[in-house]
Design a protein around this motif. Structure first.
Motif, PDB file in Angstrom:
ATOM      1  N   ARG A   6      -2.986  -1.778   1.274  1.00 24.01           N
ATOM      2  CA  ARG A   6      -3.015  -3.131   1.842  1.00 24.01           C
ATOM      3  C   ARG A   6      -2.757  -3.101   3.338  1.00 24.01           C
ATOM      4  NH1 ARG A   6       1.526  -6.699  -0.461  1.00 24.01           N
ATOM      5  NH2 ARG A   6       2.712  -5.356   0.971  1.00 24.01           N
ATOM      6  N   ASP A   7      -1.806  -2.261   3.773  1.00 22.06           N
ATOM      7  CA  ASP A   7      -1.527  -2.151   5.204  1.00 22.06           C
ATOM      8  C   ASP A   7      -2.737  -1.626   5.962  1.00 22.06           C
ATOM      9  OD1 ASP A   7       0.980  -3.161   4.988  1.00 22.06           O
ATOM     10  OD2 ASP A   7       2.039  -1.253   5.236  1.00 22.06           O
ATOM     11  N   VAL A   8      -3.395  -0.614   5.397  1.00 22.25           N
ATOM     12  CA  VAL A   8      -4.565  -0.056   6.080  1.00 22.25           C
ATOM     13  C   VAL A   8      -5.695  -1.082   6.132  1.00 22.25           C
ATOM     14  CG1 VAL A   8      -6.268   1.790   6.065  1.00 22.25           C
ATOM     15  CG2 VAL A   8      -3.921   2.281   5.385  1.00 22.25           C
ATOM     16  N   LEU A   9      -5.876  -1.835   5.060  1.00 23.70           N
ATOM     17  CA  LEU A   9      -6.904  -2.878   5.070  1.00 23.70           C
ATOM     18  C   LEU A   9      -6.578  -3.962   6.098  1.00 23.70           C
ATOM     19  CD1 LEU A   9      -7.624  -3.233   1.242  1.00 23.70           C
ATOM     20  CD2 LEU A   9      -9.245  -2.494   3.003  1.00 23.70           C
ATOM     21  N   THR A  44       4.506   1.847  -2.001  1.00 21.00           N
ATOM     22  CA  THR A  44       3.639   2.175  -3.117  1.00 21.00           C
ATOM     23  C   THR A  44       2.219   2.367  -2.605  1.00 21.00           C
ATOM     24  OG1 THR A  44       3.161  -0.159  -3.580  1.00 21.00           O
ATOM     25  CG2 THR A  44       5.090   0.828  -4.670  1.00 21.00           C
ATOM     26  N   THR A  45       1.381   2.894  -3.482  1.00 25.31           N
ATOM     27  CA  THR A  45      -0.015   3.106  -3.101  1.00 25.31           C
ATOM     28  C   THR A  45      -0.693   1.800  -2.739  1.00 25.31           C
ATOM     29  OG1 THR A  45      -0.138   5.049  -4.541  1.00 25.31           O
ATOM     30  CG2 THR A  45      -2.218   4.037  -3.874  1.00 25.31           C
ATOM     31  N   ARG A  81       4.541   3.126  10.136  1.00 25.98           N
ATOM     32  CA  ARG A  81       4.667   4.458   9.530  1.00 25.98           C
ATOM     33  C   ARG A  81       3.713   4.608   8.345  1.00 25.98           C
ATOM     34  NH1 ARG A  81      10.880   5.632   8.526  1.00 25.98           N
ATOM     35  NH2 ARG A  81       9.996   7.709   8.116  1.00 25.98           N
ATOM     36  N   THR A  82       2.509   4.087   8.544  1.00 27.98           N
ATOM     37  CA  THR A  82       1.500   4.167   7.495  1.00 27.98           C
ATOM     38  C   THR A  82       0.875   5.554   7.429  1.00 27.98           C
ATOM     39  OG1 THR A  82       1.023   1.828   7.866  1.00 27.98           O
ATOM     40  CG2 THR A  82      -0.594   3.060   6.612  1.00 27.98           C
ATOM     41  N   GLY A  90      -6.296  -0.644  -4.743  1.00 27.13           N
ATOM     42  CA  GLY A  90      -7.000  -0.961  -3.509  1.00 27.13           C
ATOM     43  C   GLY A  90      -7.695   0.202  -2.841  1.00 27.13           C
ATOM     44  N   SER A  91      -7.619   1.403  -3.416  1.00 27.87           N
ATOM     45  CA  SER A  91      -8.233   2.566  -2.765  1.00 27.87           C
ATOM     46  C   SER A  91      -9.755   2.482  -2.768  1.00 27.87           C
ATOM     47  CB  SER A  91      -7.774   3.858  -3.444  1.00 27.87           C
ATOM     48  OG  SER A  91      -8.156   3.885  -4.811  1.00 27.87           O
ATOM     49  N   ALA A  92     -10.342   1.935  -3.832  1.00 33.91           N
ATOM     50  CA  ALA A  92     -11.804   1.812  -3.882  1.00 33.91           C
ATOM     51  C   ALA A  92     -12.299   0.824  -2.835  1.00 33.91           C
ATOM     52  CB  ALA A  92     -12.238   1.386  -5.282  1.00 33.91           C
ATOM     53  N   ALA A  93     -11.588  -0.289  -2.689  1.00 36.87           N
ATOM     54  CA  ALA A  93     -11.974  -1.268  -1.665  1.00 36.87           C
ATOM     55  C   ALA A  93     -11.858  -0.674  -0.272  1.00 36.87           C
ATOM     56  CB  ALA A  93     -11.096  -2.513  -1.787  1.00 36.87           C
TER      57      ALA A  93
END
Length: 340
Positions: free
Chosen positions: A27-30, A21-22, A223-224, A79-82
């Motif tokens: 979360r993975d990227v953060l 999910t988005t 695989r992000t 979480g996209s804004a963060a």
């Protein structure tokens, strides 16, 4: 009455689904950015925390005030804004005034995302839109680099971090040049180990190449992102820089310097791979990444700025719709167009 299960179930594509999910992606990227943030805090102390927090507050506050859909605050859950705020903060110098970081988050989220209709509709990377605005509006502040330090200087506020809005703050600070600036304007090279471990000046998230490499490998294994984009960027950069270096080693830096210095690794791993602003097809990803690498070397070597990652990614973001159209795969079942 006992109902029978249907013998034929009709569903819309896609039929193969990943449990991604988005919010999980963000979360993975953060999590991948966490060691990069810790390295920034190690080298630049409390100023790194304050600048990243201010940029994140500007981005999240803007989306909270102007929600793209639903009730206020609902869109913050993905979480996209963060992520936009943290990425923007990592592209800023350690001594930047906090109010400028807030403005950058506001502009990046407002002009880079919300005016396009919210997540999934923007053409440009929002964090780089905010960075580009700050570069144009406050060029001196964006090119004043505080020297790196260590844990012993953790509480030392660097530059004009605490300056009031539209005011200058008199501080005892020593500015330092980035490796790219030293190479471009003084012809001075930076030792390989300094580039690798982060003992250099620069933006908060671009100093330690080793940490960025490990973070990129971890995200790639999960695989992000599409691995073709960063591979194409690094290969194109190395190829173009290598050709120039072979032509004149005394005039042009070697390929490893081009890859390890500046914001190339940060941009290649965390910004160019944004699925919204990058091509959808594998061929498009190769073209997109190769274009970024070529433009980075072109701007760094022949342009007026020592750095070119931000402009290269934004320019290729603008070209993404054209790339998608040019390499659009043939519809299944339709014959190939015969050449006239």
């Amino acid at each position: 009455m006992i109902g029978r299960e249907p013998g034929l179930i009709l569903e819309a594509a896609p039929f193969l689904r990943r449990e991604l999910t988005t919010s999980k992606l963000m979360r993975d990227v953060l999590l991948g950015l966490a060691p990069v943030v810790l390295a920034a805090v190690w080298y630049f102390g409390v100023s790194a925390i304050l600048v990243i927090a201010a940029a994140t507050a500007g981005a999240m506050g803007t989306e909270w005030l102007f929600p793209p859909y639903g009730k206020r605050g609902h869109s913050l859950k993905d979480g996209s804004a963060a992520l936009t705020g943290v990425l923007l903060g990592l592209t800023l110098p350690p001594g930047l005034p906090l109010w400028m970081a807030v403005v950058g988050g506001l502009v990046g989220m407002g002009l880079g995302k919300l005016v396009w209709g919210g997540l999934g509709h923007n053409l440009f990377n929002p964090a780089l839109v905010g960075r580009a605005f700050l570069q144009a509006a406050f060029p001196t502040a964006l090119t004043t680099w505080a020297p790196y330090g260590g844990i012993g200087q953790f509480f030392q506020v660097r530059g004009a971090t605490l300056a009031a809005p539209f005011m200058h703050m008199d501080v005892d600070a020593v500015s330092s040049a980035t490796p790219l600036a030293l190479m471009k304007f003084s012809g001075e090279s930076t030792p390989f180990q300094n580039l690798l471990f982060g003992s250099t000046g620069g933006s908060l998230g671009e100093t330690s190449a080793l940490i960025l490499i490990f973070a990129g490998l971890w995200l790639g294994l999960r695989r992000t992102y599409d691995w073709r984009i960063p591979v194409a960027i690094l290969a194109s950069t190395a190829a173009f820089a290598g050709i120039l270096y072979l032509v004149s080693p005394s005039a042009y830096p070697p390929p490893h310097f081009m890859i390890l210095s500046g914001g190339l690794l940060l941009g290649a791993v965390f910004m160019a791979t944004d699925p919204v602003t990058s091509p959808l097809s594998p061929r498009g990803a190769w073209i997109f990444g190769a274009g970024i690498g070529f433009l980075v070397v072109l701007i760094r070597v022949f342009g007026g700025f020592p750095e070119g990652v931000m402009y290269s990614i934004l320019l290729m973001n603008a070209a993404t719709p054209l790339i998608d159209k040019a390499v659009q795969p043939r519809v299944f079942g339709r014959p190939r167009r015969e050449k006239s």
